[in-house]
Structures are given as structure tokens and as C-alpha cells.
Design an enzyme around this catalytic site. Structure first.
Site, PDB file in Angstrom:
ATOM      1  N   CYS A   1      -4.572  -6.121  -7.614  1.00  0.00           N
ATOM      2  CA  CYS A   1      -5.417  -8.206  -7.678  1.00  0.00           C
ATOM      3  C   CYS A   1      -3.991  -8.525  -8.356  1.00  0.00           C
ATOM      4  O   CYS A   1      -3.463  -9.804  -8.684  1.00  0.00           O
ATOM      5  CB  CYS A   1      -6.240  -7.847  -9.024  1.00  0.00           C
ATOM      6  SG  CYS A   1      -7.396  -7.155  -7.752  1.00  0.00           S
TER       7      CYS A   1
HETATM    8  C1  BEZ Z   1      -6.595  -2.604  -7.930  1.00  0.00           C
HETATM    9  O1  BEZ Z   1      -6.581  -4.320  -7.731  1.00  0.00           O
HETATM   10  O2  BEZ Z   1      -5.624  -2.687  -7.924  1.00  0.00           O
HETATM   11  C2  BEZ Z   1      -8.280  -2.498  -7.478  1.00  0.00           C
HETATM   12  C3  BEZ Z   1      -9.326  -2.660  -7.389  1.00  0.00           C
HETATM   13  C4  BEZ Z   1     -10.388  -2.339  -7.613  1.00  0.00           C
HETATM   14  C5  BEZ Z   1     -10.398  -0.691  -6.483  1.00  0.00           C
HETATM   15  C6  BEZ Z   1      -9.472  -0.622  -6.420  1.00  0.00           C
HETATM   16  C7  BEZ Z   1      -8.295  -1.426  -6.706  1.00  0.00           C
END
Ligand code: BEZ
Length: 211
Positions: A45
Site C-alpha cells: 500500500c
Molecule cells: C501490503 O499492503 O503490503 C499488504 C497488505 C496486506 C497483506 C499483504 C500485503
């Protein structure tokens, strides 16, 4: 109930990093992209939000506002935004909705319990100036989105909203488009003065009409 293509995008009022937003009021007259994130302080994100910030000018050129959502409160988003700027070099320049009680996530069916029952998946909603949902895509949390592709699909839905055309596989802005089968050849000659090539009676290609 799930949101479907062509539905009116559900309206809501929510806290965001730029203050309270009433969605329909905020986007009035514009296209909008509403996109969700599983959680704050997560690595994928972080990279996505920096990329969207970097593309602000591209969205503005297309009269499109962007608004993110994550199920954490806005205070957490504000702290996370410092990390995003540090890591990506881009300051978040669009609102991010805080949705700790999942009100907006539920309205837009962004929680997929078989994937994760508390976090939102990576949804993208493209919403027209008429507030209708034009396009929806869903990625799992583990796959970061390709925002060049989001711009490409925005170009396609904007073009196909204005003209009786469809865009072929892998189409990019500036390339030839397809005249929709409901337009007959006589009509097509009037509507597409640059002409068309009929590869098959049902597959007629014409230069992009707004260029
Ligand atoms: C991320 O944004 O890196 C992420 C969020 C939830 C699960 C796996 C990755």
C-alpha cells in the site's frame, strides 16, 4: 448488496485526511476513482499511494479526482503519510478515507470474507460525472496495482462514454478503436468521418475519434 456496473455509486459522508467529505458533493462534475487498501503501514500500500500521488497531474488532465480508503482511522493515515513521502518521495496529495467502522467498505463490498474478514481488498471503482459506476476491478492484498493500467482503463471508459466505440485488446490512447456493432455502416460513415476498415463485417476499426 454488491455494487454492479451501471449502478449509482453509493453516496457517503466520511472522515478523510483532508477533512469530512460527502462523496457525491466532493466529486460533483468530475470523474472519480475510489480505491481501497487493506491496512495502514503495510508495504505494498505504501508503494501504491506514493505512485498515485506522483500521477496527480495525469488524473487532473482526465478531470478525475482520486480518493483512497483504508479501514484505519484518519489519524493513522496522517502518520503513515509521513512514511509514504519518505519512502516514495511523493507527498500524498489526495484524501484518504478513514473507515474504522467499515461503513464505506461495506457499502462498496470491499471486504471479501474469504480473503480477509476485517481488511478491505484492493478495489478500484471508476465513477463517471453522472455518478454511475463505469468500471470495477479487484486485486488481492498481495498484488500491488498497476496505475498505468488504471490510467489506460480510464482513457478507455472516457472515450467509450463519448463515442460509439469500444477499445480492443491492449489498446492505448491514440491507437485505433472498434466501432460498436449496433452502429450500421451508413451511420458509421457519418459518425466517423476519418473512415473505417472492416476486417470482418462485425470488426470495423477507425482512428481514435477525438484526436
Ligand atoms: C501490503 O499492503 O503490503 C499488504 C497488505 C496486506 C497483506 C499483504 C500485503
Amino acid at each position: 448488496m454488491a455494487v454492479r456496473l451501471g449502478d449509482e455509486a453509493p453516496d457517503f459522508t466520511a472522515d478523510t485526511t483532508t477533512g469530512p467529505v460527502n462523496f457525491h458533493e466532493w466529486k460533483r462534475g468530475s470523474w472519480a476513482i475510489l480505491f481501497s487498501h487493506p491496512k495502514d503501514f503495510t508495504p505494498v500500500c505504501t508503494t501504491e499511494l506514493g505512485r498515485v500521488a506522483a500521477l496527480k497531474g495525469e488524473f487532473e488532465k482526465r478531470n478525475c479526482k482520486v480518493i483512497g480508503l483504508s479501514v484505519d482511522p484518519v489519524e493513522a493515515h496522517a502518520t503513515w503519510a509521513v512514511d509514504i513521502a519518505e519512502v516514495t518521495g511523493h507527498t500524498v496529495n489526495f484524501p484518504i478515507i478513514g473507515d474504522p467502522d467499515r461503513t464505506v467498505a461495506t457499502l462498496y463490498d470491499m471486504i471479501h470474507p474469504n480473503a480477509n474478514d476485517s481488511q478491505t481488498v484492493r478495489s478500484v471503482f471508476v465513477i463517471g460525472p453522472d455518478n454511475k459506476v463505469k468500471l470495477m476491478i479487484t486485486y488481492p492484498a498481495s498484488t500491488g496495482r498497476n496505475f498505468d493500467e488504471v490510467l489506460r482503463i480510464l482513457d478507455s471508459v472516457q472515450l467509450t462514454s463519448d463515442y460509439s466505440v469500444a477499445t480492443p485488446v491492449d489498446w492505448k490512447y491514440g491507437e485505433d478503436v472498434i466501432i460498436v456493432p449496433t452502429v450500421n455502416d451508413d451511420d458509421a460513415r457519418k459518425r466517423f468521418p476519418k473512415g473505417f476498415v472492416a476486417k470482418k463485417p462485425y470488426l470495423r476499426v477507425t482512428p481514435q475519434p477525438n484526436l
